[in-house]
Write an enzyme that holds these catalytic residues in place. Sequence first.
Site, PDB file in Angstrom:
ATOM      1  CE  LYS A   1      -1.808  -1.466   4.021  1.00  0.00           C
ATOM      2  NZ  LYS A   1      -3.237  -1.365   3.762  1.00  0.00           N
ATOM      3  NE  ARG A   2       1.861   6.587  -2.213  1.00  0.00           N
ATOM      4  CZ  ARG A   2       1.789   7.691  -2.951  1.00  0.00           C
ATOM      5  NH1 ARG A   2       1.152   7.671  -4.105  1.00  0.00           N
ATOM      6  NH2 ARG A   2       2.366   8.798  -2.568  1.00  0.00           N
TER       7      ARG A   2
ATOM      8  CB  THR B   1      -9.927  -0.935  -1.586  1.00  0.00           C
ATOM      9  OG1 THR B   1      -8.807  -0.105  -1.893  1.00  0.00           O
ATOM     10  CG2 THR B   1     -11.170  -0.080  -1.462  1.00  0.00           C
TER      11      THR B   1
HETATM   12  C1  26Q Z   1      -4.775  16.427  -2.398  1.00  0.00           C
HETATM   13  C2  26Q Z   1      -4.294  17.713  -2.617  1.00  0.00           C
HETATM   14  C3  26Q Z   1      -2.997  17.918  -3.051  1.00  0.00           C
HETATM   15  C4  26Q Z   1      -2.179  16.820  -3.294  1.00  0.00           C
HETATM   16  C5  26Q Z   1      -2.652  15.554  -3.074  1.00  0.00           C
HETATM   17  C6  26Q Z   1      -3.939  15.354  -2.621  1.00  0.00           C
HETATM   18  C7  26Q Z   1      -4.446  13.991  -2.416  1.00  0.00           C
HETATM   19  C8  26Q Z   1      -4.162  13.001  -3.349  1.00  0.00           C
HETATM   20  C9  26Q Z   1      -4.600  11.715  -3.156  1.00  0.00           C
HETATM   21  C10 26Q Z   1      -5.181  13.657  -1.304  1.00  0.00           C
HETATM   22  C11 26Q Z   1      -5.620  12.361  -1.127  1.00  0.00           C
HETATM   23  C12 26Q Z   1      -5.333  11.372  -2.047  1.00  0.00           C
HETATM   24  C13 26Q Z   1      -5.740   9.998  -1.907  1.00  0.00           C
HETATM   25  C14 26Q Z   1      -6.453   9.528  -0.925  1.00  0.00           C
HETATM   26  C15 26Q Z   1      -6.807   8.122  -0.822  1.00  0.00           C
HETATM   27  O1  26Q Z   1      -6.375   7.297  -1.615  1.00  0.00           O
HETATM   28  N1  26Q Z   1      -7.631   7.756   0.165  1.00  0.00           N
HETATM   29  C16 26Q Z   1      -8.043   6.380   0.341  1.00  0.00           C
HETATM   30  O2  26Q Z   1      -9.262   6.179  -0.327  1.00  0.00           O
HETATM   31  C17 26Q Z   1      -9.638   4.828  -0.318  1.00  0.00           C
HETATM   32  C18 26Q Z   1     -10.882   4.682  -1.151  1.00  0.00           C
HETATM   33  O3  26Q Z   1     -11.969   5.199  -0.473  1.00  0.00           O
HETATM   34  C19 26Q Z   1      -9.823   4.328   1.088  1.00  0.00           C
HETATM   35  O4  26Q Z   1     -10.076   2.950   1.039  1.00  0.00           O
HETATM   36  C20 26Q Z   1      -8.575   4.592   1.928  1.00  0.00           C
HETATM   37  O5  26Q Z   1      -8.831   4.259   3.269  1.00  0.00           O
HETATM   38  C21 26Q Z   1      -8.190   6.053   1.815  1.00  0.00           C
HETATM   39  O6  26Q Z   1      -6.965   6.287   2.477  1.00  0.00           O
END
Ligand code: 26Q
Length: 824
Positions: free
Chosen positions: A550-551, A658
Amino acid sequence: MIHQDIELTEAQKILKEEILGKLSRHYGRTLEDATDAHIYKAAALCVRDVIMERWIQYRRQQRKTQNKEVFYLSFEFLMGRALGNNLLNLELTKDYDQVLKSMGLSLYEIEDKEADAGLGNGGLGRLAACFLDSLTTLELPAFGCSIRYEYGLFKQRIVDGEQVELPDNWLNDGNMWEIAAPEESMIVRFGGKVFTESTDSGMSVRYEDTTNIVGIPYDMPICGYKSNIVNTLRLWSARAEKDLDISAFSEGELMKAVEDKAMAESISKVLYPEDSNPEGKALRLRQQYFFVSCTLQWMIQRFKRHHNGDLSKLSELVAVHINDTHPAIAVPEMMRILMDEEGMGWDEAWDITTKIFAYTNHTIMSEALEKWPMDLFMRLLPRIWMITVEINRRLQIRLEEAYGNDIGKINYMLIIANGYVNMANLCLASCHKVNGVSKLHTDILQNDVFRDYYNLNPEKFVAITNGITYRRWVRLANPELSDLITKTIGKGWETNCEELKALAPFADDAAFREQFAKVKLEKKKQLAKYIQENNGIEVDPNSIFDVQVKRLHEYKRQLLNILHIMYLYDRIKHNPKVEIHPHTFIFGAKAARAYTRAKLIIKLINDVAKMVNNDPDVNGRIKVVFIENYGVSLAQMIIPAAEISEQISTAGLEASGTGNMKFMANGALTVGTLDGANVEMSECVGIDNIFIFGMNTPEVKSALQYGRPAPQDIYASNSDIRRVLEMLIDGTVSGNKTYYDLYQSLLFGDRSGCADRYMVVRDFESYVHIHQIIDKAYRAQDEWQKKAVLNVAYSGFFSSDRTISEYNEKVWRLNKYKKPKNGK
Ligand code: 26Q
């Protein structure tokens, strides 16, 4: 591979001719001088032909019937590869497999030539991709809308244990699945000045000195399983409005023009590799407005075209979904289009807008909620700013009615406050539905983060637990398991995953368990081969495969996992005879480019791997493997091989997860906290078939609030932890003070304030304990296999088909496509 004598059906013979025809006509090759990459392209062209026919027919019918459509706006679509998935969905896998075999080729190797479409960071982007698959399979009309990034998420290399980022030039070799539609280009305005003027026919808006960018759409067809419809993923690419007029420029002007053009086109250049770490960067805001504006302008134009210019049914016939706040600027943009371009008054435009939009939240971490500096917003999007100010003014009146003069509360709820534009509040104030992505996460939204909005409009809030598409994550990734399931319970599960429950009785069937275990061993061997070839590490397929992919983020606690491995190592060093079942710990994770501590954790994992894998005292009982460049296609290989799935986030912080579902569906047992969807997984499979440990959400909250238990007290009283933390700084792992930052943040805190913010120290003992239980449980193989079977059997709830059905019932209200009777 040698040519095999394969009896082809008539249809397969025709397919073979088609592939050879594409090879010669498009690439000027015959089978003899074609590379695998040529064959991939020829095969993809043949698949495209099949898709095109259906696409045309579906779109024609859709125009006629005026069926409602959803536009799913997402900054990320982590699609992975398309060929295998399209073949599966079109039920063509066997034909292509046979034909390629008859040509002495393997479908698997041909598929491998396709670049992953890595247009996403992690869970949120992959969820959007799974949703498109399910929407199409359920025959619900939908568009995915995003940016055609020229560079997807970076490629990761590990050099001397450290992450190095390389560009992911996924379009280098062309994209077989996209079709440009330059005739549907849109123009987007940035900056400049805006003047509003009252005229007889209402208000008019005049712009001066704007920078205009052209958006060119590229469409990718989305197939569903046995579906009569073909949905579309529309990706926008940025171009400068004017081409360079070479002759008209002096050298200085020419250079300036070249620069301007590059600036304009930088908008769709690259995906931001930050995950849950929003920075208020202008380019990101430009990207957001660019794709949102293109999408909505096109949506309205298309609607008018199909409805004789009449917008009165707009809110009945379209739904727009905002995937996290990244596309939230769609709300004021919609208001702008309806008022400025279509001449509506505020109230009418607002009524339509609020009926159309819905929003999904994916995180509760306050630092991850998007806020834009007011002055940036104002400067870059002056008209959108004006509209947002008005939305905010009207909101403030409503809030004052509800909350009187509770300034603190009102400020917390306003869109514009303290110099920032708060995108989550914009969504909460204007969308008709807001959802969390698991039960627990939705509870936290309602009772905590968005409590005041919940009290104001409880009817807006819904819980919709995430899901995954079983087409990609079981059938494509694990055909061996899929065949076994189908052989055992029939095909029903392919379209209704709840039918997997029929597997449950087979958990008690020794013969079935044996076959089930054989499949797992086969997948472990395949992964072991990959690891041998790519990492040069020999792993024993009979060891436990314990996986965390995961990340990389502190809240996901890869650090807890590696500290536990250090603890095991230390035990072996002190007592080389200690009984530990052979264990292979597998990691895969990308860290955000600027997330220094996350990168340090990657280095720690790699350093520990080096230390453990080469120590004769360990003698192969523990192996640690870091698989570089984790992404969708690697996930498809890694997850089916896993026996233990590490889902160990600090309780309350993983909105859903997920990956956890993908492992469960492939028969891994979860070791996890009561976080996100783990909670519902444990309810589905039963508490005896999952390994739950650690603090729960209220306990975490209280520990953060009171600083108790204090990490330092635990350090003082628990010698296991003390020893492991000392290993970070005493030169055991790395010759110097490399890991002091980790040590310090766990015990003394850092700039963010408290020590051990993510409860690594506080959950350590519980984590060690649960792993002792797992070790023991694994030795009782029969029981273990039973549990694994039950995990597959009770995973069906986590199908994204169920998730999408819920979105449709609770949010979008689309009707299933009706196929025309005469096929016309
Ligand atoms: C926002 C602004 C500027 C730069 C980056 C972002 C940014 C980019 C990606 C903020 C958030 C994300 C990604 C978030 C993410 O992947 N969240 C995950 O979403 C999944 C699907 O709902 C969940 O299962 C995870 O728990 C949640 O971490």
